[in-house]
Write an enzyme that holds these catalytic residues in place. Structure first.
Site, PDB file in Angstrom:
ATOM      1  N   CYS A 210      -4.676  -2.993   3.082  1.00  0.00           N
ATOM      2  CA  CYS A 210      -4.386  -2.829   4.511  1.00  0.00           C
ATOM      3  C   CYS A 210      -5.558  -3.201   5.418  1.00  0.00           C
ATOM      4  O   CYS A 210      -5.920  -4.359   5.541  1.00  0.00           O
ATOM      5  CB  CYS A 210      -3.891  -1.409   4.756  1.00  0.00           C
ATOM      6  SG  CYS A 210      -3.079  -1.225   6.379  1.00  0.00           S
TER       7      CYS A 210
ATOM      8  N   LYS B  53      -9.564   1.869  -1.559  1.00  0.00           N
ATOM      9  CA  LYS B  53      -9.755   1.328  -0.207  1.00  0.00           C
ATOM     10  C   LYS B  53     -11.100   1.754   0.389  1.00  0.00           C
ATOM     11  O   LYS B  53     -11.396   2.954   0.482  1.00  0.00           O
ATOM     12  CB  LYS B  53      -8.607   1.824   0.671  1.00  0.00           C
ATOM     13  CG  LYS B  53      -8.526   1.230   2.061  1.00  0.00           C
ATOM     14  CD  LYS B  53      -7.259   1.792   2.742  1.00  0.00           C
ATOM     15  CE  LYS B  53      -6.973   1.218   4.094  1.00  0.00           C
ATOM     16  NZ  LYS B  53      -5.690   1.757   4.632  1.00  0.00           N
TER      17      LYS B  53
ATOM     18  N   GLU C  61       0.858  -1.187   0.000  1.00  0.00           N
ATOM     19  CA  GLU C  61       0.000   0.000   0.000  1.00  0.00           C
ATOM     20  C   GLU C  61       0.897   1.241   0.000  1.00  0.00           C
ATOM     21  O   GLU C  61       1.971   1.232   0.619  1.00  0.00           O
ATOM     22  CB  GLU C  61      -0.835  -0.014   1.291  1.00  0.00           C
ATOM     23  CG  GLU C  61      -1.683   1.222   1.541  1.00  0.00           C
ATOM     24  CD  GLU C  61      -2.191   1.290   2.993  1.00  0.00           C
ATOM     25  OE1 GLU C  61      -1.448   0.882   3.917  1.00  0.00           O
ATOM     26  OE2 GLU C  61      -3.327   1.747   3.190  1.00  0.00           O
TER      27      GLU C  61
END
Lengths: 332, 332
Positions: free
Chosen positions: A183, A138, A58
């Site tokens: 993540c 995300k 990331e």
């Protein structure tokens, strides 16, 4: 490429040699050119070791700046990419295409300008010809939207990033059906299930995670366990491979977890990084191993979605459904 | 009751001393009276050790008969309870009320007769006064609805049991918000999440699980791992305690897993049984530990249900949503 006599590509049904390309720390003032050179070096190593797919972390092009509340808008803007690919990352795209390697790359994406400006924590999947095959933004953006002086560790992602607005898409690439997560997404069971309901066989994920949580110190000894546990469960419950890649090491005063890993559909961690620096973790995954677990769980036969409605109907915890409410919910 | 100096009830905020009351094998021809006497013996031991809640296994009153395709309808009927409580289990209810202990009991439930007859794999929660506080009927009924000569191990639950029709309810009892699950339910992330969205702090689960899977032999070495992994992930992801209780040991030619356990909201297995027989596993859980993890995941702040819709809209794997389909799904 040295392989065990028990694990040659020849005896795997659907082998895919892949790598987690872990990065050590990136300084706040690191130039894109310097970072991209590190990515290209890992790509070259991946090619030499027979990889067809490389997973970068990331925010692989910059330091993890959400640990600061940065007021200087120029400095913030400099962490974002307004085009992808662009001149700075061209050496990465060119090398990958030349070497015939696909890759996952996490970066900070800026779209539009002025009132319409949006910023996302984004990952792309690039195919072996250097074309962008898929993009994900995300969804589970952790931390706080404002600086909180009561916290020892700031994590201001919601201040910098909007929620992802692309859902949880899958992409057919490199002979596999691939999902992308980023993540914190890994800690939630829902994104994995949504990807699996679209047939995902392999999920790629980059992360930047502090090695310690000074505001939740009881969890410190469990950081690695809490990193692996939801991914291992998700791999097993959804019959898919996972490649998770860290930005690791001591970055700008913060210790970041390593532990980049490959997880099999059995839920086993089958490969794990051994440093906190730039490191290529190579593994040959047999995509055919997904079949046994997908068959074991046989969603079409055994899932009962009518009983799962609260998952998409509720955001937070609400009142219990009583017997009448359950009956109504199950019948309509 | 001997306790560590670091874990006395005095320093726990919301202590609940509970037990997994594991059972060894139950023979096909065991009488209810003989089985209930074993349950009562475990209850007496639980009282002596300070327990307020005891968790018996799934199908705790009978052998695990779905390993056979039984044609004799009288024999099948004899495995089911048409009333609960009833004369055979009265000693259990009476002892529990006398001792002031609540309990979870799994049993086979028959409702109605003739065309309207329904049979369920059921668990009840009985409060410390001996009243039934809640009932759950197993939703994820594993195995096959017909005898399959190709399988080495038969698992005919769907032949005997209808799907549970009570949803995933929670019950406030013994100072805790409690959810009930049964055996195979533990492998699916959805029931845990649905319970947590109603505030569950403690989930009780009984199981009968073969120690080996002769039709999936690669999984044999992972049986315990695959038993614990989804429950540990669920405990962590939902901030709740789990008590899971086995029917264990060599029952009618089949080796059943032991491994009854207590799992903390950290995802750690904090207590585990050490035999394959009747065994009382006692632990004092601090319900207050749920708060840290429920706050860490803060559903109301961080869940994104609009992106989870496939979970309740789809049963099996379907086509990927393309970008337009995702956009439509997220906007409506």
């Amino acid at each position: 490429m040295p392989t065990s006599p028990f694990k040659t590509e020849a005896i795997l049904e659907r082998p895919l040699t892949l790598a987690a390309a872990q990065l050590g720390p990136i300084a706040r003032d690191a130039t894109r050119a310097a970072v991209v050179a590190r990515l290209v070096a890992l790509l070259e190593q991946a090619a030499a070791r027979g990889c067809r797919l490389v997973v970068f972390p990331e925010m692989a092009l910059t330091t993890f700046f959400p640990r600061w509340h940065i007021d200087d808008e120029d400095e913030v803007t400099a962490f974002f990419e307004t085009d992808m690919p662009n001149a700075a990352v061209a050496p990465l795209f060119d090398s990958a295409a030349r070497l015939g390697i696909g890759f996952y790359l996490g970066y900070c994406e800026q779209v539009g300008s002025g009132e319409g400006r949006r910023r996302y924590n984004t990952a792309i999947l690039v195919d072996a010809a250097g074309n962008i095959a898929g993009k994900y933004r995300k969804v589970h953006v952790p931390g706080n939207p404002v600086y909180d002086p009561a916290l020892k560790l700031q994590h201001l992602e919601p201040w910098y990033f909007a929620d992802g607005d692309l859902g949880f898409p899958v992409f057919d690439c490199l002979g596999a059906r691939i999902g992308l997560l980023i993540c914190n997404d890994r800690r939630w069971p829902e994104p994995w299930r949504v990807l699996a309901l679209q047939g995902a066989e392999l999920v790629l994920l980059g992360y930047n995670s502090p090695a310690q949580l000074p505001d939740n110190p009881r969890q410190n000894a469990l950081r690695t366990e809490h990193h692996q546990l939801p991914m291992r469960a998700a791999a097993y419950q959804n019959g898919l491979w996972v490649v998770a890649t860290a930005k690791a090491g001591h970055e700008e005063g913060c210790d970041m977890m390593g532990g980049s890993c490959v997880i099999a559909p059995s839920g086993e961690v089958v490969a794990i990084s051994s440093t906190l620096g730039d490191e290529l973790l190579v593994y040959t995954a047999d995509l055919a191993l997904t079949v046994e677990y997908k068959k074991f769980f046989d969603f079409a036969q055994y899932r009962r979605p009518v009983a799962y409605r609260l998952i998409s109907e509720r955001q937070g915890v609400g009142e219990p459904l009583d017997r009448a409410a359950w009956q109504k919910s199950l019948e309509t």
